[in-house]
Design an enzyme around this catalytic site. Sequence first.
Site, PDB file in Angstrom:
ATOM      1  N   GLU A  72     -24.564 -27.046 -21.704  1.00 33.68           N
ATOM      2  CA  GLU A  72     -23.718 -26.003 -21.129  1.00 33.68           C
ATOM      3  C   GLU A  72     -23.246 -26.440 -19.748  1.00 33.68           C
ATOM      4  OE1 GLU A  72     -23.562 -21.112 -20.847  1.00 33.68           O
ATOM      5  OE2 GLU A  72     -25.478 -22.121 -21.184  1.00 33.68           O
ATOM      6  N   ASP A 125     -20.547 -18.783 -20.864  1.00 32.96           N
ATOM      7  CA  ASP A 125     -20.222 -17.400 -21.184  1.00 32.96           C
ATOM      8  C   ASP A 125     -19.378 -16.817 -20.050  1.00 32.96           C
ATOM      9  OD1 ASP A 125     -22.343 -15.416 -19.499  1.00 32.96           O
ATOM     10  OD2 ASP A 125     -22.950 -17.504 -19.720  1.00 32.96           O
ATOM     11  N   HIS A 146     -20.827 -26.890 -23.707  1.00 30.18           N
ATOM     12  CA  HIS A 146     -20.815 -25.528 -24.258  1.00 30.18           C
ATOM     13  C   HIS A 146     -19.973 -24.612 -23.370  1.00 30.18           C
ATOM     14  CE1 HIS A 146     -22.546 -21.974 -26.283  1.00 30.18           C
ATOM     15  NE2 HIS A 146     -22.584 -21.439 -25.076  1.00 30.18           N
ATOM     16  N   ASP A 184     -24.374 -34.382 -26.704  1.00 28.59           N
ATOM     17  CA  ASP A 184     -23.045 -33.912 -26.320  1.00 28.59           C
ATOM     18  C   ASP A 184     -22.429 -33.146 -27.477  1.00 28.59           C
ATOM     19  OD1 ASP A 184     -19.834 -35.426 -25.524  1.00 28.59           O
ATOM     20  OD2 ASP A 184     -20.684 -33.511 -24.906  1.00 28.59           O
TER      21      ASP A 184
END
Length: 611
Positions: free
Chosen positions: A591, A208, A534, A582
């Site tokens: 992530e 993020d 991620h 994965d």
Amino acid sequence: MSLPLLRRPRGARAATALLTGALLLIAAQSAPAGADSPAAPSASAAPSAVQVNQLGYLPDGPKRATVVSASTTALPWQLRDAAGRTAASGTTTVRGADAASGQSAHLVDFSSYQGTGTGYTLTVDGRTSHPFDLRANLYDGLRADAMSFFYQQRSGIPIEASLAGAAYARPAGHLGVAPNRGDTAVPCVSGVCDYTRDVRGGWYDAGDQGKYVVNGGLAVWQLVNSFERAKRTGHAAALGDSTLRVPERGNGIPDVLDEARWELEFLMRMQIPEGKPRAGMAFHKVHDAAWTGLPTRPEQDTEPRELHAPSTAATLNLAAATAQCARVYAPYDAAFAARCLDSARRAWAAARANPGVLAPATDSTGGGAYDDSEVGDEFYWAAAELYATTGEARYRDAVTSSPYHTASDVFAPGGFSWQATGPLGRLVLATVPNGLPAADLARVRASVVSAADARLNTMAGQGYAVPLPADGYVWGSNGQVANNGTVLAVAYELTKQRKYRAGALETLDYLLGRNALGQSYVTGYGERASQNQHHRFWAHQYDASLPNPPAGSIAGGANSGLQDPVAQEKLPGCAPAACYIDDIGSYSTNEVAINWNAPLAWLAAFAAERG
């Protein structure tokens, strides 16, 4: 004595950081099928496999592999070069049941082989390993790539094709250029403050685009510590000016310090200015008001940004990181070092005046909570850094009066983390010259060596030699593994006993493929390497116009908690060390994060040292 920190869970991101709701449910529904959508690995033990470090081994280091086999008798093995010629041979050592993987293991040790070359393979019981190299410069590329991760995670600056490659170039994110709301004038969440702050810069934390002081403080500390350790041991040139792909190269300052400064400047911007309530404290985090979906390029993020309430933990992270900065940067930029020390002193005073301001576990909308209910360890760490830098009695007294200074269980088996920083104080005091009495200093150093011995004992009892207990496979387990590897490397510095160097190198073996899945967790390193971590920009699995994560990015790793929908669907019944997939949707196993790449970069720099 059992301190509260030792009973807390060891994830690199707390359970409250789960990206629940529409974020990944939408993303999972839109994920395309095809070559970049991997099938789930079997949760059961492989019937036979030869697991190696898929990058390779150093000629003067340990060279061990794990063979999955139910055989109760030793098996013959052959090491073959790229031409297929047998370079060495022997028989395996039967290890038997391995609790973490649920597999039956044999060990192959070919450390006595001193040849070099590329394309070696190991064959056992009719199965052949992935190819690997034997060479002295094995880790030079990973050292640079693991550091380049931080440049590419920078906020508030364009990422240049000439440094990162054309696929990774992008405009600056979060500078207030439409459609961004930007980080140049960020308001607080309701009820926290009545002003805005310029908090541009720094590193995006993970997949993020939030920026968190407690995680940033740990990660930047590890990068600077890596340079400080290299300088102590005569290897600073490898991290010096013009050694890394950063825009500041050629400025006469070591590149690793240039990179770290980008984060340090941000951390100091998060400090509440004089004249405001709780001046000197640090805001806990800044991120979007609501979770963004996958993919979302940084410069296209339309969500408003918000500052979240200050916390004692964030303030002490700031104090520790800037106190370290003041010491390490002084020979290169005295003015910046002085700024860092002023920030550290103000943060320390503010934390002492506000010792119980805790980040709430419920503050997880749009970003991770990063909550922490015990900050005595942060006080100890910050005091240790301030004492090591200034030598002042007030900081020495804070060190020696802390229960973390004498507790026998500070180095927990699961490793240190942003939530458990007591070990960092010990590592600083054990390695940076200071005025502790000789007996006290000897005790601190002995505690580091004892912790390293405990990690070696853990490794010796396993089929894959992981410095992590079987119940330690939590969110971000690879970061915990790497952190324990750094403790082994520091023990080597303190004692010069090669068993600790070997343990640190075998830690890298695990991360690079010698594990239950035969999976290199580092993008671009190994024949079977993670490539779909991620991330909102490195999101090729969802959008073919976007890249996979760049080489040198490490996945969070096996997590028996299965805290995302993809893991829950694909990995039921997995053994702890096999709970990984994965897939870009598996944020709890796959992530990326700055606090996992930081110890990877630290270990790669250590492993790359020669002479």
